[in-house]
Motif scaffolding. Structure first.
Motif, PDB file in Angstrom:
ATOM      1  N   MET A   1      28.037 -16.196  37.455  1.00 34.23           N
ATOM      2  CA  MET A   1      29.295 -15.476  37.626  1.00 34.23           C
ATOM      3  C   MET A   1      29.312 -14.794  38.985  1.00 34.23           C
ATOM      4  N   SER A   2      30.492 -14.787  39.593  1.00 36.16           N
ATOM      5  CA  SER A   2      30.637 -14.208  40.922  1.00 36.16           C
ATOM      6  C   SER A   2      30.767 -12.696  40.823  1.00 36.16           C
ATOM      7  N   LEU A   3      30.098 -11.991  41.723  1.00 37.74           N
ATOM      8  CA  LEU A   3      30.137 -10.539  41.749  1.00 37.74           C
ATOM      9  C   LEU A   3      30.844 -10.097  43.017  1.00 37.74           C
ATOM     10  N   LYS A   4      31.825  -9.205  42.852  1.00 31.79           N
ATOM     11  CA  LYS A   4      32.628  -8.793  43.997  1.00 31.79           C
ATOM     12  C   LYS A   4      32.773  -7.271  44.005  1.00 31.79           C
ATOM     13  N   ALA A   5      32.541  -6.665  45.163  1.00 33.44           N
ATOM     14  CA  ALA A   5      32.681  -5.215  45.300  1.00 33.44           C
ATOM     15  C   ALA A   5      33.529  -4.903  46.522  1.00 33.44           C
ATOM     16  N   GLY A   6      34.319  -3.850  46.408  1.00 32.78           N
ATOM     17  CA  GLY A   6      35.157  -3.420  47.515  1.00 32.78           C
ATOM     18  C   GLY A   6      34.570  -2.199  48.192  1.00 32.78           C
ATOM     19  N   ILE A   7      34.440  -2.248  49.512  1.00 33.49           N
ATOM     20  CA  ILE A   7      33.987  -1.085  50.279  1.00 33.49           C
ATOM     21  C   ILE A   7      35.228  -0.331  50.726  1.00 33.49           C
ATOM     22  N   VAL A   8      35.394   0.878  50.187  1.00 31.32           N
ATOM     23  CA  VAL A   8      36.614   1.633  50.436  1.00 31.32           C
ATOM     24  C   VAL A   8      36.294   3.058  50.884  1.00 31.32           C
ATOM     25  N   GLY A   9      37.340   3.785  51.219  1.00 31.15           N
ATOM     26  CA  GLY A   9      37.192   5.164  51.643  1.00 31.15           C
ATOM     27  C   GLY A   9      38.358   5.565  52.517  1.00 31.15           C
ATOM     28  N   LEU A  10      38.364   6.791  52.961  1.00 25.95           N
ATOM     29  CA  LEU A  10      39.382   7.213  53.909  1.00 25.95           C
ATOM     30  C   LEU A  10      39.202   6.440  55.216  1.00 25.95           C
ATOM     31  N   PRO A  11      40.224   6.411  56.048  1.00 26.79           N
ATOM     32  CA  PRO A  11      40.059   5.744  57.350  1.00 26.79           C
ATOM     33  C   PRO A  11      38.939   6.392  58.176  1.00 26.79           C
ATOM     34  N   ASN A  12      38.201   5.569  58.891  1.00 28.22           N
ATOM     35  CA  ASN A  12      37.241   6.049  59.885  1.00 28.22           C
ATOM     36  C   ASN A  12      36.047   6.810  59.297  1.00 28.22           C
ATOM     37  N   VAL A  13      35.550   6.353  58.130  1.00 26.56           N
ATOM     38  CA  VAL A  13      34.367   7.015  57.541  1.00 26.56           C
ATOM     39  C   VAL A  13      33.113   6.151  57.640  1.00 26.56           C
TER      40      VAL A  13
ATOM     41  N   VAL B   1      38.409  -6.532  42.685  1.00 24.43           N
ATOM     42  CA  VAL B   1      36.954  -6.345  42.708  1.00 24.43           C
ATOM     43  C   VAL B   1      36.408  -5.929  41.348  1.00 24.43           C
ATOM     44  N   ASP B   2      35.084  -6.127  41.176  1.00 28.00           N
ATOM     45  CA  ASP B   2      34.407  -5.719  39.947  1.00 28.00           C
ATOM     46  C   ASP B   2      33.980  -4.260  40.001  1.00 28.00           C
ATOM     47  N   ALA B   3      33.633  -3.791  41.199  1.00 25.58           N
ATOM     48  CA  ALA B   3      33.171  -2.415  41.377  1.00 25.58           C
ATOM     49  C   ALA B   3      33.689  -1.877  42.700  1.00 25.58           C
ATOM     50  N   ILE B   4      33.842  -0.566  42.749  1.00 22.97           N
ATOM     51  CA  ILE B   4      34.311   0.099  43.961  1.00 22.97           C
ATOM     52  C   ILE B   4      33.150   0.840  44.602  1.00 22.97           C
ATOM     53  N   CYS B   5      32.891   0.550  45.862  1.00 25.84           N
ATOM     54  CA  CYS B   5      31.857   1.254  46.627  1.00 25.84           C
ATOM     55  C   CYS B   5      32.577   2.142  47.642  1.00 25.84           C
TER      56      CYS B   5
ATOM     57  N   PRO C   1      34.145   0.683  37.751  1.00 25.92           N
ATOM     58  CA  PRO C   1      33.076   1.645  38.067  1.00 25.92           C
ATOM     59  C   PRO C   1      33.029   1.952  39.556  1.00 25.92           C
ATOM     60  N   ILE C   2      32.644   3.179  39.889  1.00 26.19           N
ATOM     61  CA  ILE C   2      32.572   3.607  41.290  1.00 26.19           C
ATOM     62  C   ILE C   2      31.142   3.988  41.658  1.00 26.19           C
ATOM     63  N   ILE C   3      30.712   3.521  42.820  1.00 30.28           N
ATOM     64  CA  ILE C   3      29.460   3.980  43.424  1.00 30.28           C
ATOM     65  C   ILE C   3      29.842   4.702  44.708  1.00 30.28           C
ATOM     66  N   TYR C   4      29.462   5.975  44.809  1.00 27.92           N
ATOM     67  CA  TYR C   4      29.752   6.736  46.018  1.00 27.92           C
ATOM     68  C   TYR C   4      28.622   6.531  47.027  1.00 27.92           C
ATOM     69  N   LEU C   5      28.977   6.110  48.232  1.00 27.38           N
ATOM     70  CA  LEU C   5      28.000   5.900  49.296  1.00 27.38           C
ATOM     71  C   LEU C   5      28.110   7.077  50.266  1.00 27.38           C
ATOM     72  N   ALA C   6      27.165   8.009  50.173  1.00 27.99           N
ATOM     73  CA  ALA C   6      27.179   9.214  51.001  1.00 27.99           C
ATOM     74  C   ALA C   6      26.644   8.874  52.386  1.00 27.99           C
ATOM     75  N   ASN C   7      27.518   8.799  53.343  1.00 24.14           N
ATOM     76  CA  ASN C   7      27.141   8.454  54.721  1.00 24.14           C
ATOM     77  C   ASN C   7      26.556   9.685  55.404  1.00 24.14           C
ATOM     78  N   ILE C   8      25.256   9.617  55.725  1.00 27.47           N
ATOM     79  CA  ILE C   8      24.552  10.768  56.308  1.00 27.47           C
ATOM     80  C   ILE C   8      23.981  10.412  57.682  1.00 27.47           C
ATOM     81  N   LYS C   9      23.559  11.439  58.405  1.00 29.84           N
ATOM     82  CA  LYS C   9      22.876  11.241  59.679  1.00 29.84           C
ATOM     83  C   LYS C   9      21.419  10.863  59.433  1.00 29.84           C
TER      84      LYS C   9
ATOM     85  N   ASN D   1      30.064  10.471  35.387  1.00 31.54           N
ATOM     86  CA  ASN D   1      29.101   9.396  35.094  1.00 31.54           C
ATOM     87  C   ASN D   1      29.088   8.300  36.163  1.00 31.54           C
ATOM     88  N   SER D   2      29.225   8.712  37.420  1.00 33.41           N
ATOM     89  CA  SER D   2      29.155   7.764  38.527  1.00 33.41           C
ATOM     90  C   SER D   2      27.832   7.934  39.279  1.00 33.41           C
TER      91      SER D   2
END
Length: 375
Positions: A1-13, A97-101, A202-210, A232-233
């Motif tokens: 089965m194909s797995l698809k995720a969307g990379i999203v967020g506010l502009p310029n993050v 998408v199957d999941a939101i990143c 489902p959502i996975i939050y990707l915390a962009n850090i230095k 529960n994310s």
């Protein structure tokens, strides 16, 4: 089965920069909002050490890993559900998408523009979550207006179930509760499945850090984790700048660089692990002299259902499956010494490790299968 995720967020993050890093592409990523307009697609292969070992043992002509498709989607702004920014186009892409990143900026840098002029991860997350909820509410309101009279007059059971489930979703969304966090029966989920609601994903939050914040305390990340825990994310800390530097390195160089900053896995590896967990996915293998292949399936699927992932004819004419697990294979040191023993599979048969399973057998992660069928 194909797995698809969307990379999203506010502009310029950092969405497009991260997309480039994990898919090894070079799409435009710039220090201004809406650098991405159309969605960008990229496929990566899942790095599974078990598949590498099976390749060493069986030495097939072809090795086929499972794949993971990523979509870099245009930035979302407040009012997207009403068409602000590239809102409507964004929302149509994310339904696929199957999941939101969701990439969330968790660092200060005056040289990098923030669309709202202030770094506030919780505010950023709430903007996106609100827009997703409003988009779902619009669909629900439209559907309820069409079926409310029909439910009252015809009293069809399936229509009634759909109506009542939509009412439940509507009430929760108005109270800022995503559909994925509502307690729904399997029948209720099936009744609304066709709508592909955004807040059900489902959502996975990707915390962009230095880079200097890797393995360090970061107040923004702490706030984001507290927020995610309530719904529960999952939160994964990602240094997008570091991932960009890793992109063009050889595997051994990449490992050295990760060790230098005290990291065990790259963002991609952590993301794949988390996605498999939240989507309840696992892997089975088919092996032979011609091909060794990994297959992604949903936990709880039967042998017959998994056979259908290979070909519908195999599922239709399913007779039985000969199965042993990767762990069984690794129990015996002879495997690495003499692969021919395993190719004959005589040793595993003698040890009672090869089982004959029927159509209702629940597949286990790491199962190695040979399906027998007749059509």
């Amino acid at each position: 089965m194909s797995l698809k995720a969307g990379i999203v967020g506010l502009p310029n993050v950092g969405k497009s920069t991260l997309f480039n890093a994990i898919t090894k592409q070079n799409i435009l990523s710039a220090n201004y909002p809406f650098a991405t307009i159309e969605p960008n697609l990229g496929t990566v292969f899942v790095n599974d050490k078990r598949l590498e070992k099976l390749n060493e043992i069986f030495k097939p002509k072809s090795l086929v890993p499972t794949s993971y498709e990523f979509i870099d989607i245009a930035g979302l702004v407040k009012g997207a559900a009403d068409g602000e920014g590239l809102g409507n186009k964004f929302l149509s892409h994310i339904r696929e998408v199957d999941a939101i990143c969701e990439v969330v900026r968790c660092f200060e840098d005056n040289n990098i523009i923030h669309v709202n002029s202030i770094v506030n991860p919780l505010s950023d997350v709430e903007i996106i979550n609100l827009e997703l909820s409003l988009a779902d509410l619009a669909i629900i309101t439209n559907r309820l207006s069409k079926i409310s009279k029909k439910v009252k007059t015809e009293k069809n059971k399936s229509d009634l179930l759909e109506y009542e489930t939509l009412i439940k979703c509507e009430e929760n969304l108005k109270n800022n509760i995503s559909i994925r966090n509502i307690s729904l029966t399997e029948e209720e989920k099936l009744a609304i499945k066709s709508y592909n609601f955004l807040t059900m994903k489902p959502i996975i939050y990707l915390a962009n850090i230095k880079e200097e914040d890797i393995n360090a305390d970061n107040i923004y990340v702490k706030q984001l984790k507290e927020y995610a825990e309530k719904e529960n994310s999952t939160v994964i800390e990602v240094c997008v700048k570091l991932e960009e530097e890793l992109k063009d390195l050889e595997e051994n160089e990449k490992e050295e660089m990760l060790l230098a900053v005290n990291m065990k896995k790259s963002a991609l590896d952590n993301l794949i692990i988390s996605t498999y967990e939240i989507l309840n996915l696992a892997t089975f293998f088919t092996v032979g002299k011609d091909e060794v292949k990994a297959w992604t399936y949903k936990k709880g699927m039967t042998a017959k259902e998994c056979a259908g992932l290979i070909h519908s004819d195999i599922q239709k004419g399913f007779i039985k499956a000969e199965i042993y697990n990767y762990k069984d294979l690794m129990e015996y040191p002879e495997v690495s010494i003499n692969p021919l023993i395993v190719n004959d599979e005589n040793m595993l048969k003698e040890k009672g490790k090869i089982r004959i399973e029927g159509k209702d057998y629940i597949m286990q992660d790491g199962d190695i299968c040979f399906f027998k069928f007749n059509v």
